[in-house]
Design a protein around this motif. Sequence first.
Motif, short mmCIF file in Angstrom:
data_model
loop_
_atom_site.label_atom_id
_atom_site.label_comp_id
_atom_site.label_asym_id
_atom_site.label_seq_id
_atom_site.Cartn_x
_atom_site.Cartn_y
_atom_site.Cartn_z
N ALA A 81 -38.22 94.28 -52.74
CA ALA A 81 -39.54 94.89 -52.51
C ALA A 81 -40.38 93.95 -51.65
O ALA A 81 -41.34 93.34 -52.14
CB ALA A 81 -40.23 95.17 -53.85
N LEU A 120 -38.10 98.28 -61.55
CA LEU A 120 -37.40 97.61 -60.46
C LEU A 120 -36.36 96.64 -61.01
O LEU A 120 -35.22 96.58 -60.52
CB LEU A 120 -38.41 96.88 -59.57
CG LEU A 120 -37.83 95.98 -58.46
CD1 LEU A 120 -36.97 96.78 -57.49
CD2 LEU A 120 -38.96 95.26 -57.71
N LEU A 144 -46.40 92.50 -56.24
CA LEU A 144 -45.57 93.71 -56.21
C LEU A 144 -46.37 95.00 -56.21
O LEU A 144 -45.77 96.08 -56.09
CB LEU A 144 -44.62 93.71 -57.41
CG LEU A 144 -43.53 92.63 -57.40
CD1 LEU A 144 -42.71 92.70 -58.69
CD2 LEU A 144 -42.62 92.79 -56.19
N TRP A 160 -42.92 91.86 -49.43
CA TRP A 160 -44.37 91.90 -49.25
C TRP A 160 -44.82 91.16 -48.00
O TRP A 160 -46.01 91.03 -47.74
CB TRP A 160 -45.07 91.31 -50.48
CG TRP A 160 -44.60 89.90 -50.82
CD1 TRP A 160 -45.00 88.73 -50.25
CD2 TRP A 160 -43.65 89.54 -51.83
NE1 TRP A 160 -44.36 87.65 -50.83
CE2 TRP A 160 -43.52 88.12 -51.82
CE3 TRP A 160 -42.90 90.25 -52.76
CZ2 TRP A 160 -42.68 87.42 -52.67
CZ3 TRP A 160 -42.05 89.56 -53.61
CH2 TRP A 160 -41.96 88.17 -53.57
N LYS A 169 -43.86 99.35 -63.42
CA LYS A 169 -43.13 99.56 -62.17
C LYS A 169 -42.20 98.38 -61.88
O LYS A 169 -41.05 98.56 -61.44
CB LYS A 169 -44.12 99.75 -61.02
CG LYS A 169 -43.47 100.09 -59.68
CD LYS A 169 -44.53 100.30 -58.61
CE LYS A 169 -43.90 100.59 -57.26
NZ LYS A 169 -44.95 100.78 -56.20
#
Length: 503
Positions: free
Chosen positions: A494, A313, A460, A496, A309
Amino acid sequence: MNMTRREGMAAVGAAALLGVTGAGKAAARRSSLLDTHDAMGLAELVAKREVSPSELLDAAIGRAEALNPRFNFMAQKHYDYGRAAIAKGLPQGPFSGVPWLLKDLNTYVAGLPTENGSRFYKGYRPQITSELVRRIEKAGFVIFGKTTVPELGLTGTTENKLNGDTRNPWNPKHITGGSSGGAAAAVAAGVLPAAHATDGGGSIRIPASCCGLFGLKPSRGRVPMGPPRTEGWGGLSVHHAVTRSVRDSAAILDATQGPEPGSRYAAPTPAENFLSQIGKAPGRLRIALMLDAPSGSPVDPECVEAARKAARLCERLGHHVEEAAPKLDIAAMGAASFVLIGSSVAADMLDRAKATGIAIGPEVLEPITLGFTAYGQKATGMDFARANNTLQAAAISMAQFMANYDVILSPTLAAPPLELGKINLSPDVDFAAWGKRAASFSPFTQIANMTGQPAMSVPLATANNGLPIGVMFMGRYGDEALLFRLAGQLEAAAPWKNRRPAL
Protein backbone atom coordinates in the motif's frame (compact mmCIF):
# COMPACT_ATOMS: atom_id res chain seq x y z
CA MET A 1 23.29 14.46 -14.37
CA ASN A 2 21.18 11.45 -15.31
CA MET A 3 17.52 12.08 -14.49
CA THR A 4 14.42 9.95 -14.75
CA ARG A 5 11.53 11.23 -16.87
CA ARG A 6 9.58 12.01 -13.71
CA GLU A 7 12.46 13.98 -12.22
CA GLY A 8 12.86 15.90 -15.44
CA MET A 9 9.18 16.77 -15.56
CA ALA A 10 9.26 17.89 -11.94
CA ALA A 11 12.25 20.08 -12.63
CA VAL A 12 10.66 21.65 -15.70
CA GLY A 13 7.45 22.26 -13.75
CA ALA A 14 9.32 23.88 -10.89
CA ALA A 15 11.24 26.07 -13.31
CA ALA A 16 8.04 27.12 -15.06
CA LEU A 17 6.42 28.07 -11.77
CA LEU A 18 9.44 30.13 -10.85
CA GLY A 19 9.62 31.67 -14.29
CA VAL A 20 13.36 31.05 -14.56
CA THR A 21 15.78 29.77 -17.17
CA GLY A 22 19.41 28.70 -17.24
CA ALA A 23 20.88 28.68 -13.76
CA GLY A 24 17.39 28.98 -12.32
CA LYS A 25 16.29 25.81 -14.13
CA ALA A 26 19.30 23.98 -12.74
CA ALA A 27 18.42 25.11 -9.23
CA ALA A 28 14.82 24.02 -9.73
CA ARG A 29 16.02 20.65 -10.98
CA ARG A 30 18.14 20.17 -7.89
CA SER A 31 15.23 21.23 -5.70
CA SER A 32 13.03 18.61 -7.36
CA LEU A 33 15.38 15.89 -6.14
CA LEU A 34 13.99 16.54 -2.66
CA ASP A 35 10.60 15.39 -3.98
CA THR A 36 11.73 12.35 -5.93
CA HIS A 37 14.37 10.81 -3.62
CA ASP A 38 14.47 9.66 -0.04
CA ALA A 39 17.59 10.26 2.08
CA MET A 40 19.30 7.10 0.85
CA GLY A 41 18.51 8.09 -2.72
CA LEU A 42 20.02 11.53 -2.22
CA ALA A 43 23.14 9.98 -0.68
CA GLU A 44 23.48 7.73 -3.72
CA LEU A 45 23.35 10.75 -6.04
CA VAL A 46 26.07 12.44 -3.99
CA ALA A 47 28.22 9.29 -4.08
CA LYS A 48 27.85 9.17 -7.89
CA ARG A 49 28.72 12.88 -8.08
CA GLU A 50 25.41 13.60 -9.80
CA VAL A 51 24.73 16.30 -7.23
CA SER A 52 26.96 17.92 -4.63
CA PRO A 53 26.32 18.31 -0.90
CA SER A 54 26.32 22.07 -1.35
CA GLU A 55 23.66 21.87 -4.04
CA LEU A 56 21.45 19.69 -1.84
CA LEU A 57 21.94 22.00 1.13
CA ASP A 58 21.09 25.06 -0.96
CA ALA A 59 17.97 23.28 -2.24
CA ALA A 60 16.85 22.40 1.30
CA ILE A 61 17.56 25.91 2.56
CA GLY A 62 15.60 27.32 -0.38
CA ARG A 63 12.63 25.11 0.48
CA ALA A 64 12.87 26.04 4.16
CA GLU A 65 12.96 29.76 3.40
CA ALA A 66 10.00 29.46 1.03
CA LEU A 67 7.79 27.29 3.24
CA ASN A 68 8.64 28.19 6.82
CA PRO A 69 6.62 31.43 6.77
CA ARG A 70 3.54 29.31 5.98
CA PHE A 71 4.09 26.40 8.37
CA ASN A 72 6.58 27.66 11.00
CA PHE A 73 8.72 24.55 11.50
CA MET A 74 12.17 26.18 11.93
CA ALA A 75 13.15 27.03 15.51
CA GLN A 76 16.67 28.01 14.49
CA LYS A 77 18.58 28.42 11.25
CA HIS A 78 22.16 27.17 11.25
CA TYR A 79 22.88 27.49 7.56
CA ASP A 80 26.47 28.61 8.04
CA TYR A 81 27.12 25.62 10.30
CA GLY A 82 26.01 23.29 7.50
CA ARG A 83 28.08 25.10 4.89
CA ALA A 84 31.13 24.99 7.15
CA ALA A 85 30.72 21.24 7.64
CA ILE A 86 30.72 20.73 3.86
CA ALA A 87 33.71 23.00 3.38
CA LYS A 88 35.64 21.07 6.03
CA GLY A 89 34.93 17.77 4.28
CA LEU A 90 32.19 15.30 5.12
CA PRO A 91 32.71 11.78 6.42
CA GLN A 92 32.03 9.06 3.86
CA GLY A 93 29.05 7.67 5.72
CA PRO A 94 25.80 6.17 4.44
CA PHE A 95 24.15 9.62 4.26
CA SER A 96 27.09 11.75 3.17
CA GLY A 97 25.86 15.10 1.89
CA VAL A 98 22.18 14.72 2.88
CA PRO A 99 20.62 17.73 4.67
CA TRP A 100 19.39 17.18 8.24
CA LEU A 101 17.41 19.06 10.86
CA LEU A 102 17.74 18.44 14.60
CA LYS A 103 14.82 18.74 16.96
CA ASP A 104 15.26 21.69 19.34
CA LEU A 105 14.87 19.62 22.49
CA ASN A 106 17.77 18.46 24.69
CA THR A 107 19.92 17.70 21.64
CA TYR A 108 23.15 19.63 21.67
CA VAL A 109 25.73 21.00 19.28
CA ALA A 110 28.38 22.73 21.33
CA GLY A 111 28.04 26.51 21.00
CA LEU A 112 24.71 26.47 19.16
CA PRO A 113 21.45 27.35 20.91
CA THR A 114 19.14 24.71 22.34
CA GLU A 115 16.00 26.49 23.52
CA ASN A 116 13.58 23.58 24.09
CA GLY A 117 10.64 25.59 22.76
CA SER A 118 10.74 27.70 25.92
CA ARG A 119 11.29 31.34 26.80
CA PHE A 120 13.08 30.04 29.90
CA TYR A 121 15.86 28.64 27.69
CA LYS A 122 16.04 31.48 25.17
CA GLY A 123 19.66 31.98 24.17
CA TYR A 124 20.91 28.88 26.03
CA ARG A 125 24.11 27.62 24.40
CA PRO A 126 25.37 24.30 25.80
CA GLN A 127 29.08 23.59 25.57
CA ILE A 128 28.69 19.87 24.91
CA THR A 129 27.70 17.90 21.81
CA SER A 130 25.24 15.03 22.09
CA GLU A 131 26.50 11.55 21.24
CA LEU A 132 23.59 11.23 18.83
CA VAL A 133 24.74 14.34 16.99
CA ARG A 134 28.23 12.87 16.68
CA ARG A 135 26.74 9.73 15.12
CA ILE A 136 24.47 11.71 12.82
CA GLU A 137 27.42 13.73 11.56
CA LYS A 138 29.61 10.65 11.26
CA ALA A 139 26.92 9.19 8.99
CA GLY A 140 27.48 12.22 6.73
CA PHE A 141 24.32 14.19 7.41
CA VAL A 142 24.61 17.98 7.08
CA ILE A 143 22.89 19.77 9.97
CA PHE A 144 21.46 23.15 8.96
CA GLY A 145 18.92 23.98 11.65
CA LYS A 146 16.62 22.92 14.46
CA THR A 147 12.89 22.28 14.35
CA THR A 148 10.10 23.61 16.54
CA VAL A 149 8.71 21.83 19.60
CA PRO A 150 6.11 22.55 22.28
CA GLU A 151 7.68 23.82 25.48
CA LEU A 152 9.89 21.01 26.86
CA GLY A 153 8.08 18.55 24.57
CA LEU A 154 5.15 18.32 26.96
CA THR A 155 2.20 17.93 24.59
CA GLY A 156 1.01 16.39 21.33
CA THR A 157 0.90 19.65 19.38
CA THR A 158 3.72 21.99 18.41
CA GLU A 159 2.57 25.38 19.66
CA ASN A 160 4.64 27.53 22.00
CA LYS A 161 5.07 31.08 23.26
CA LEU A 162 8.66 31.27 21.99
CA ASN A 163 8.23 30.33 18.33
CA GLY A 164 4.46 30.40 17.74
CA ASP A 165 2.24 27.74 16.17
CA THR A 166 3.55 25.10 13.78
CA ARG A 167 0.95 24.37 11.11
CA ASN A 168 0.17 21.19 9.20
CA PRO A 169 1.15 21.26 5.49
CA TRP A 170 -1.99 19.22 4.73
CA ASN A 171 -4.18 21.94 6.28
CA PRO A 172 -2.63 24.91 8.13
CA LYS A 173 -5.62 25.17 10.48
CA HIS A 174 -4.66 21.82 12.01
CA ILE A 175 -1.83 20.61 14.23
CA THR A 176 1.28 18.78 13.07
CA GLY A 177 1.31 16.75 16.27
CA GLY A 178 4.02 16.92 18.86
CA SER A 179 6.40 17.09 20.22
CA SER A 180 8.33 16.45 16.96
CA GLY A 181 5.84 18.56 15.02
CA GLY A 182 8.37 20.87 13.44
CA ALA A 183 10.34 17.90 12.13
CA ALA A 184 7.20 16.29 10.70
CA ALA A 185 6.04 19.53 9.08
CA ALA A 186 9.44 20.02 7.41
CA VAL A 187 9.45 16.48 6.02
CA ALA A 188 5.79 16.58 4.95
CA ALA A 189 6.38 19.93 3.22
CA GLY A 190 9.27 18.45 1.24
CA VAL A 191 12.12 20.42 2.78
CA LEU A 192 14.00 17.16 3.36
CA PRO A 193 13.10 13.44 3.36
CA ALA A 194 13.87 12.67 7.01
CA ALA A 195 14.51 14.58 10.23
CA HIS A 196 15.44 13.99 13.86
CA ALA A 197 12.60 13.33 16.30
CA THR A 198 12.15 12.18 19.89
CA ASP A 199 9.36 10.29 21.64
CA GLY A 200 8.47 10.42 25.35
CA GLY A 201 4.75 9.63 25.05
CA GLY A 202 4.18 9.39 21.31
CA SER A 203 6.19 12.34 20.02
CA ILE A 204 7.50 10.52 16.94
CA ARG A 205 4.31 8.61 16.14
CA ILE A 206 1.80 11.43 16.82
CA PRO A 207 3.34 13.85 14.27
CA ALA A 208 3.98 10.99 11.83
CA SER A 209 0.26 10.19 11.99
CA CYS A 210 -0.78 13.84 11.68
CA CYS A 211 1.53 14.53 8.73
CA GLY A 212 1.32 11.30 6.73
CA LEU A 213 4.81 10.01 7.50
CA PHE A 214 6.48 6.85 8.76
CA GLY A 215 7.55 7.16 12.38
CA LEU A 216 9.22 4.43 14.43
CA LYS A 217 9.84 4.77 18.16
CA PRO A 218 12.80 2.49 19.00
CA SER A 219 13.15 0.31 22.06
CA ARG A 220 14.29 1.94 25.28
CA GLY A 221 18.08 2.08 25.32
CA ARG A 222 18.46 1.66 21.54
CA VAL A 223 19.65 5.20 20.69
CA PRO A 224 21.95 7.39 22.82
CA MET A 225 20.34 10.09 24.97
CA GLY A 226 23.40 11.83 26.42
CA PRO A 227 25.48 13.50 27.56
CA PRO A 228 24.96 14.86 30.17
CA ARG A 229 22.56 12.01 31.08
CA THR A 230 21.72 8.78 29.31
CA GLU A 231 18.06 8.53 30.29
CA GLY A 232 15.14 10.90 29.71
CA TRP A 233 11.97 11.17 31.81
CA GLY A 234 12.85 8.07 33.81
CA GLY A 235 13.27 5.96 30.66
CA LEU A 236 10.11 7.11 28.87
CA SER A 237 11.91 9.10 26.18
CA VAL A 238 13.86 7.92 23.12
CA HIS A 239 15.41 9.48 20.00
CA HIS A 240 15.05 8.58 16.33
CA ALA A 241 13.44 10.17 13.23
CA VAL A 242 10.39 10.82 11.10
CA THR A 243 10.83 9.72 7.49
CA ARG A 244 9.03 9.33 4.20
CA SER A 245 10.43 5.86 3.49
CA VAL A 246 10.80 2.81 5.69
CA ARG A 247 14.33 2.10 4.48
CA ASP A 248 15.52 5.56 5.58
CA SER A 249 14.23 4.89 9.10
CA ALA A 250 16.05 1.54 9.20
CA ALA A 251 19.33 2.91 7.85
CA ILE A 252 19.27 5.91 10.20
CA LEU A 253 18.74 3.56 13.15
CA ASP A 254 21.69 1.47 11.97
CA ALA A 255 23.84 4.62 11.97
CA THR A 256 22.80 5.78 15.43
CA GLN A 257 21.95 2.73 17.54
CA GLY A 258 24.11 1.18 20.25
CA PRO A 259 25.24 1.99 23.79
CA GLU A 260 27.04 5.22 24.59
CA PRO A 261 29.68 5.87 27.26
CA GLY A 262 28.02 5.63 30.66
CA SER A 263 24.80 4.02 29.40
CA ARG A 264 22.56 2.87 32.24
CA TYR A 265 21.23 0.14 29.96
CA ALA A 266 21.12 -0.76 26.26
CA ALA A 267 18.64 -2.53 24.01
CA PRO A 268 19.68 -6.01 22.77
CA THR A 269 22.18 -5.92 19.90
CA PRO A 270 20.38 -6.85 16.67
CA ALA A 271 21.48 -10.04 14.91
CA GLU A 272 21.60 -8.19 11.57
CA ASN A 273 21.46 -4.56 10.56
CA PHE A 274 18.00 -3.06 10.32
CA LEU A 275 18.30 -2.03 6.67
CA SER A 276 18.77 -5.68 5.71
CA GLN A 277 15.29 -6.41 7.07
CA ILE A 278 13.53 -4.31 4.43
CA GLY A 279 12.22 -6.66 1.78
CA LYS A 280 12.50 -9.75 3.97
CA ALA A 281 9.27 -11.65 4.52
CA PRO A 282 8.12 -11.24 8.11
CA GLY A 283 6.54 -14.68 8.18
CA ARG A 284 2.95 -15.33 9.24
CA LEU A 285 2.51 -12.96 12.17
CA ARG A 286 0.08 -13.29 15.04
CA ILE A 287 -1.45 -9.84 15.34
CA ALA A 288 -3.61 -8.59 18.22
CA LEU A 289 -6.08 -5.96 17.03
CA MET A 290 -6.75 -3.39 19.78
CA LEU A 291 -9.50 -0.97 18.79
CA ASP A 292 -10.65 0.41 22.14
CA ALA A 293 -8.57 3.03 23.91
CA PRO A 294 -7.01 1.42 27.00
CA SER A 295 -8.24 4.39 29.06
CA GLY A 296 -11.81 3.92 27.88
CA SER A 297 -11.90 7.31 26.15
CA PRO A 298 -13.76 7.48 22.82
CA VAL A 299 -12.03 6.75 19.51
CA ASP A 300 -13.13 8.46 16.31
CA PRO A 301 -14.82 5.99 13.91
CA GLU A 302 -12.43 7.01 11.13
CA CYS A 303 -9.44 5.97 13.25
CA VAL A 304 -11.13 2.69 14.16
CA GLU A 305 -11.86 2.00 10.50
CA ALA A 306 -8.26 2.82 9.57
CA ALA A 307 -7.06 0.14 11.99
CA ARG A 308 -9.67 -2.34 10.71
CA LYS A 309 -8.61 -1.64 7.14
CA ALA A 310 -4.98 -2.23 8.10
CA ALA A 311 -6.01 -5.49 9.76
CA ARG A 312 -7.71 -6.62 6.55
CA LEU A 313 -4.58 -5.74 4.61
CA CYS A 314 -2.48 -7.77 7.04
CA GLU A 315 -4.82 -10.73 6.59
CA ARG A 316 -4.48 -10.49 2.80
CA LEU A 317 -0.72 -10.56 3.32
CA GLY A 318 -1.09 -13.86 5.16
CA HIS A 319 -1.05 -12.78 8.79
CA HIS A 320 -3.43 -13.97 11.50
CA VAL A 321 -5.38 -11.12 13.11
CA GLU A 322 -7.73 -11.34 16.08
CA GLU A 323 -9.17 -8.76 18.42
CA ALA A 324 -7.29 -8.89 21.72
CA ALA A 325 -5.76 -6.44 24.19
CA PRO A 326 -3.43 -6.70 27.19
CA LYS A 327 -4.91 -6.24 30.64
CA LEU A 328 -3.22 -3.14 32.01
CA ASP A 329 -4.03 -0.72 34.82
CA ILE A 330 -3.87 2.33 32.57
CA ALA A 331 -4.93 4.73 35.32
CA ALA A 332 -2.05 3.60 37.54
CA MET A 333 0.38 3.68 34.60
CA GLY A 334 -0.72 7.18 33.62
CA ALA A 335 -0.32 8.42 37.18
CA ALA A 336 3.14 6.85 37.33
CA SER A 337 4.16 8.59 34.11
CA PHE A 338 2.99 11.94 35.49
CA VAL A 339 5.24 11.40 38.52
CA LEU A 340 8.27 10.61 36.34
CA ILE A 341 7.65 13.49 33.94
CA GLY A 342 6.65 16.00 36.61
CA SER A 343 9.67 15.17 38.77
CA SER A 344 12.01 15.49 35.79
CA VAL A 345 10.49 18.79 34.68
CA ALA A 346 10.55 20.24 38.20
CA ALA A 347 14.20 19.29 38.71
CA ASP A 348 15.19 20.86 35.38
CA MET A 349 13.21 24.05 36.00
CA LEU A 350 14.66 24.54 39.48
CA ASP A 351 18.17 23.93 38.15
CA ARG A 352 17.56 26.41 35.33
CA ALA A 353 16.28 29.03 37.77
CA LYS A 354 19.35 28.54 39.96
CA ALA A 355 21.73 28.80 37.00
CA THR A 356 20.16 31.95 35.56
CA GLY A 357 18.72 33.72 38.57
CA ILE A 358 15.42 33.99 36.68
CA ALA A 359 12.36 33.22 38.77
CA ILE A 360 10.01 30.45 37.69
CA GLY A 361 6.73 32.03 36.64
CA PRO A 362 4.31 32.79 33.78
CA GLU A 363 6.74 35.26 32.22
CA VAL A 364 9.03 32.38 31.21
CA LEU A 365 6.90 29.20 31.38
CA GLU A 366 3.47 28.31 30.03
CA PRO A 367 0.62 27.37 32.40
CA ILE A 368 0.77 23.60 31.87
CA THR A 369 4.55 23.60 32.26
CA LEU A 370 4.09 25.42 35.54
CA GLY A 371 1.55 22.75 36.48
CA PHE A 372 4.03 19.96 35.78
CA THR A 373 6.65 21.84 37.80
CA ALA A 374 4.35 22.24 40.80
CA TYR A 375 3.23 18.62 40.56
CA GLY A 376 6.81 17.39 40.41
CA GLN A 377 7.88 19.46 43.40
CA LYS A 378 5.26 17.72 45.53
CA ALA A 379 6.35 14.22 44.50
CA THR A 380 8.57 12.35 46.96
CA GLY A 381 11.36 9.88 46.42
CA MET A 382 8.98 7.09 47.38
CA ASP A 383 6.50 8.36 44.80
CA PHE A 384 9.19 8.14 42.14
CA ALA A 385 10.21 4.63 43.22
CA ARG A 386 6.61 3.42 43.23
CA ALA A 387 6.00 4.96 39.82
CA ASN A 388 9.02 3.16 38.47
CA ASN A 389 7.80 -0.10 40.03
CA THR A 390 4.35 0.36 38.46
CA LEU A 391 5.79 0.73 34.98
CA GLN A 392 8.16 -2.21 35.44
CA ALA A 393 5.20 -4.39 36.42
CA ALA A 394 3.33 -3.16 33.33
CA ALA A 395 6.28 -4.08 31.11
CA ILE A 396 6.24 -7.62 32.55
CA SER A 397 2.49 -7.93 31.94
CA MET A 398 2.93 -6.71 28.38
CA ALA A 399 5.76 -9.17 27.72
CA GLN A 400 3.56 -11.99 28.98
CA PHE A 401 0.74 -10.90 26.66
CA MET A 402 3.12 -10.73 23.71
CA ALA A 403 4.29 -14.28 24.25
CA ASN A 404 1.13 -15.08 22.26
CA TYR A 405 1.32 -12.25 19.74
CA ASP A 406 4.06 -10.84 17.55
CA VAL A 407 2.51 -7.41 17.11
CA ILE A 408 -0.29 -5.26 18.52
CA LEU A 409 -2.20 -3.28 15.88
CA SER A 410 -4.19 -0.21 16.91
CA PRO A 411 -5.03 3.30 15.77
CA THR A 412 -2.11 5.63 16.35
CA LEU A 413 -4.41 8.38 17.62
CA ALA A 414 -8.00 8.59 18.80
CA ALA A 415 -8.85 11.31 16.27
CA PRO A 416 -7.57 12.84 13.02
CA PRO A 417 -5.32 15.90 13.46
CA LEU A 418 -7.00 18.42 15.75
CA GLU A 419 -7.42 22.09 15.02
CA LEU A 420 -4.79 24.35 16.55
CA GLY A 421 -5.40 25.55 20.09
CA LYS A 422 -7.02 22.40 21.49
CA ILE A 423 -4.19 20.80 23.49
CA ASN A 424 -1.52 23.49 23.67
CA LEU A 425 0.26 24.36 26.91
CA SER A 426 -1.68 27.60 27.47
CA PRO A 427 -5.22 26.20 27.44
CA ASP A 428 -8.61 27.50 28.55
CA VAL A 429 -8.90 24.79 31.23
CA ASP A 430 -7.02 23.82 34.37
CA PHE A 431 -4.14 21.33 34.63
CA ALA A 432 -6.30 18.27 35.39
CA ALA A 433 -8.79 18.97 32.61
CA TRP A 434 -5.97 19.61 30.16
CA GLY A 435 -4.37 16.29 31.11
CA LYS A 436 -7.58 14.39 30.32
CA ARG A 437 -8.00 16.28 27.05
CA ALA A 438 -4.43 15.64 25.88
CA ALA A 439 -4.41 11.99 26.98
CA SER A 440 -7.70 11.29 25.20
CA PHE A 441 -6.14 12.37 21.88
CA SER A 442 -3.24 9.91 22.16
CA PRO A 443 -4.34 7.06 24.45
CA PHE A 444 -2.57 4.36 22.44
CA THR A 445 0.94 5.77 21.98
CA GLN A 446 1.97 6.16 25.62
CA ILE A 447 1.96 2.43 26.40
CA ALA A 448 5.13 1.76 24.39
CA ASN A 449 6.98 4.51 26.29
CA MET A 450 5.86 3.08 29.63
CA THR A 451 6.98 -0.46 28.74
CA GLY A 452 9.99 0.44 26.59
CA GLN A 453 8.76 -1.39 23.49
CA PRO A 454 9.27 -0.33 19.87
CA ALA A 455 6.24 0.92 17.97
CA MET A 456 5.63 2.51 14.59
CA SER A 457 2.99 4.70 12.99
CA VAL A 458 2.40 3.77 9.37
CA PRO A 459 0.61 6.24 7.01
CA LEU A 460 -2.05 3.88 5.67
CA ALA A 461 -5.23 5.98 5.82
CA THR A 462 -6.78 9.36 5.06
CA ALA A 463 -9.69 11.02 6.86
CA ASN A 464 -12.75 12.29 5.02
CA ASN A 465 -11.40 15.83 5.38
CA GLY A 466 -8.19 14.84 3.56
CA LEU A 467 -5.92 14.78 6.61
CA PRO A 468 -3.64 11.78 7.22
CA ILE A 469 -4.42 9.02 9.71
CA GLY A 470 -1.71 6.69 10.98
CA VAL A 471 -2.03 3.11 12.13
CA MET A 472 0.23 1.85 14.93
CA PHE A 473 2.05 -1.47 15.26
CA MET A 474 3.80 -2.27 18.55
CA GLY A 475 6.41 -5.02 18.77
CA ARG A 476 8.26 -6.91 21.46
CA TYR A 477 11.04 -5.14 23.34
CA GLY A 478 14.25 -5.13 21.31
CA ASP A 479 12.62 -6.43 18.13
CA GLU A 480 12.61 -3.47 15.78
CA ALA A 481 13.77 -5.88 13.08
CA LEU A 482 10.35 -7.53 12.92
CA LEU A 483 8.62 -4.16 12.72
CA PHE A 484 10.86 -3.13 9.82
CA ARG A 485 10.10 -6.37 7.97
CA LEU A 486 6.39 -5.77 8.42
CA ALA A 487 6.70 -2.06 7.53
CA GLY A 488 8.54 -2.90 4.33
CA GLN A 489 5.81 -5.36 3.41
CA LEU A 490 3.08 -2.78 4.09
CA GLU A 491 4.91 -0.08 2.16
CA ALA A 492 5.14 -2.38 -0.87
CA ALA A 493 1.50 -3.45 -0.63
CA ALA A 494 0.00 0.00 0.00
CA PRO A 495 2.58 2.60 -1.12
CA TRP A 496 2.37 6.10 0.32
CA LYS A 497 5.39 7.56 -1.47
CA ASN A 498 3.37 9.80 -3.77
CA ARG A 499 0.76 10.83 -1.20
CA ARG A 500 1.81 14.44 -0.52
CA PRO A 501 0.06 17.63 0.59
CA ALA A 502 -0.83 20.09 -2.14
CA LEU A 503 1.32 23.08 -1.22
